[in-house]
Design an enzyme around this catalytic site. Structure first.
Site, PDB file in Angstrom:
ATOM      1  N   GLY A   1     -40.113  29.880 -31.803  1.00 43.68           N
ATOM      2  CA  GLY A   1     -39.138  28.836 -32.106  1.00 43.68           C
ATOM      3  C   GLY A   1     -39.346  27.507 -31.426  1.00 43.68           C
ATOM      4  O   GLY A   1     -38.373  26.805 -31.139  1.00 43.68           O
TER       5      GLY A   1
ATOM      6  N   GLU B   1     -32.906  34.026 -30.919  1.00 41.61           N
ATOM      7  CA  GLU B   1     -32.329  33.462 -32.135  1.00 41.61           C
ATOM      8  C   GLU B   1     -33.374  32.919 -33.092  1.00 41.61           C
ATOM      9  O   GLU B   1     -33.189  32.967 -34.310  1.00 41.61           O
ATOM     10  CB  GLU B   1     -31.312  32.367 -31.789  1.00 41.61           C
ATOM     11  N   ASP B   2     -34.502  32.422 -32.574  1.00 39.50           N
ATOM     12  CA  ASP B   2     -35.528  31.869 -33.459  1.00 39.50           C
ATOM     13  C   ASP B   2     -36.094  32.939 -34.380  1.00 39.50           C
ATOM     14  O   ASP B   2     -36.214  32.738 -35.584  1.00 39.50           O
ATOM     15  CB  ASP B   2     -36.642  31.199 -32.646  1.00 39.50           C
ATOM     16  N   HIS B   3     -36.423  34.108 -33.799  1.00 35.43           N
ATOM     17  CA  HIS B   3     -36.947  35.197 -34.627  1.00 35.43           C
ATOM     18  C   HIS B   3     -35.885  35.695 -35.612  1.00 35.43           C
ATOM     19  O   HIS B   3     -36.186  35.943 -36.786  1.00 35.43           O
ATOM     20  CB  HIS B   3     -37.414  36.356 -33.756  1.00 35.43           C
TER      21      HIS B   3
END
Length: 515
Positions: free
Chosen positions: A277, A305-307
């Protein structure tokens, strides 16, 4: 005699089964080694193909999409001014670019730099948003989980003036034409369909500066008027030990060899989501439609959260797809690097960083994390060496001895080839051939003056150290617990992929008094 014969047959049968089991294991090792080698080759070829020259600028006019750039900030990262200034220097219609710097509170040490940026680029739509001044968050209208990055960005996301958002970590620098090419990729350039999610390959450059702890806690030399912080300060020579600065070299080698190969290969074959991310772009309307209108706040209980954002957009259908349209799941922006300068990260900090993300990933992508050690050069080469020194075909057809000496030589040959390939890839990526260099390009993103950033001996020590630490780090991360440290806070990760902040007695007592 009959008893002796039966016993002999039993021994023969047992030996035959043992030999068959060993042959079967050796065959599996050969298949695994071949698959990993193929993936590495795909990654290297793609990196050579797309990162050998600067990409063409995409010129946008009145048809340009509005873009909100969200940059979450915590502490004084190396070369912070240059990294953040790269957002203002994008070749994109000025009125279409909306920049939001997100900090937790007014005590944030980077605040003078942010204020200086707003003065240096007054013509841009740029704002500083403070988490503790977010009315919805403070009055209880909005309740978020412990993820500090999501809490930091929530205000900017909710009030973004555009549908398209570009989440860009504060410690990365991007070339001037990046946003134009990312928008073009999002809109379907180089593919048959529009894409739901676009991201970049990260590259770490280890620079000389103060320690990572000093940068994080804001103890760098700085001018009271908010001018650029002094990042030329180096540790005293007696403190510049391999342990004190070696982590940055390990991270630099990792991100330009093993990580770059597999990240690029997986995003080429596109069989599964693979995202870091550092730089990601997507549409709010898409994410909101899949999270009951919560957007990034939906992931405030998670630490990766990015994944999870990328995974959700990959697996679920957005409204346009539900109406029958065909959309691309993900698209990597080949040719553009998200360059992260790093300064004197210690080996201990490198260890903690890798452990943190492995402990998160073991619950989000369990199978991939479980087999990860087998993709590393030492263990994967051991699989290949065992196969060629055990399988009868190699002995019968190629005369390969079935001895430990043959195993050792085969392993050494494989590791040597792996090392040479990683060295060539490192030199290629750090040559900055794909970067548009102009007068504002910082030194860490320019081609090295000598043609190579590290001498071979210096690089080799870092490479060997990284490869040797890969398995111990994985063992400790996977089997050694669930606690992680991130942004100066401690958490434990549950099997449900949610994180829970760990507070000591002093913090808990302070919280109780405030309540």
């Amino acid at each position: 005699m009959q008893s002796t014969s039966v016993a002999g047959d039993t021994l023969v049968s047992s030996a035959w089964h043992d030999a068959s089991a060993i042959t079967l294991i050796a065959g599996a090792c050969l298949v695994w080694y071949s698959v990993v080698a193929l993936v590495c080759c795909i990654g290297v070829l793609q990196l050579w193909r797309h990162f050998s020259q600067p990409r063409k600028e995409v010129v946008w006019g009145d048809d340009a999409l509005d873009i909100t750039v969200i940059r979450p900030i915590k502490g004084l990262e190396p070369c912070l001014y240059d990294c953040l200034a790269s957002t203002f220097r994008q070749q994109y219609p000025l009125e279409k670019l909306h920049i939001r710097f997100c900090i937790a509170d007014r005590g944030e040490p980077s605040l003078p730099i942010l204020e200086r940026l707003l003065r240096d680029f007054p013509e841009h739509d740029a704002q500083i948003l403070v988490e503790e001044e977010d009315a919805d968050l403070q009055n209880g209208t909005l309740v978020l989980g412990p993820n500090p990055k999501i809490r930091n960005m929530s205000h900017a996301y909710r009030e973004a003036p555009s549908d398209v958002v570009w989440i860009l970590d504060c410690n990365v620098w991007v070339a001037p034409g990046t946003v134009g090419r990312m928008v073009a990729r999002l809109e379907g350039a180089q593919s048959r369909h529009k894409n739901k999610f676009v991201h970049q390959l990260p590259l770490v450059v280890d620079t000389e500066g103060s320690t990572m702890a000093d940068e994080t806690h804001g103890r760098l030399d700085g001018n009271p008027d908010g001018t650029k912080q002094n990042l030329s300060t180096t540790l005293p020579s007696d403190e510049r030990t391999a342990s004190a600065i070696g982590g940055g070299r390990l991270e630099e080698v990792f991100m330009s060899s093993s990580h770059a190969k597999f990240y690029t290969a997986i995003n080429t074959v596109a069989i599964a989501p693979c995202i870091v991310g550092k730089s990601t772009m997507f549409r709010r309307s898409h994410l909101d439609s899949l999270t009951h209108g919560k957007g990034i706040d939906f992931f405030s209980q998670n630490i990766c959260e990015d994944h999870l954002i990328g995974d959700l957009l990959w697996k679920q259908h957005v409204p346009e797809e539900q109406r029958g349209e065909v959309w691309g799941k993900h698209a990597m922006l080949f040719g553009d690097l998200a360059v992260q300068p790093m300064a004197n990260m210690s080996v201990r900090e490198y260890w903690s960083r890798r452990v943190r993300w492995l402990r998160v990933r073991k619950f989000t992508v369990t199978l991939a994390t479980l087999v990860e050690p087998g993709t590393e050069s030492f263990l994967c080469s051991a699989c290949g060496a065992f196969a060629v020194s055990t399988l009868p075909w190699f002995h019968d057809k190629l005369g390969m001895p079935q001895t430990w000496a043959a195993f050792a030589l085969s392993w050494l040959l494989s590791v040597s080839i792996w090392c040479v390939m990683d060295r060539l890839l490192y030199l290629h990526l750090h040559s900055a051939k794909s970067i548009e260099v102009d007068k504002d390009t910082p030194a860490f993103a320019r081609p090295p003056k000598t043609g190579r950033r590290r001498l071979f001996g210096e690089w080799l020590l870092a490479w060997l150290g990284r490869e040797a630490l890969a398995l111990p780090i994985w063992i400790w991360a996977f089997w050694g617990g669930t606690k992680v440290q991130w942004r100066n806070k401690r958490f434990w990760v549950g099997i449900d992929m949610k994180v829970h902040e760990i507070r000591d007695d002093e913090q808990m007592n302070g919280h109780a008094k405030k309540s």
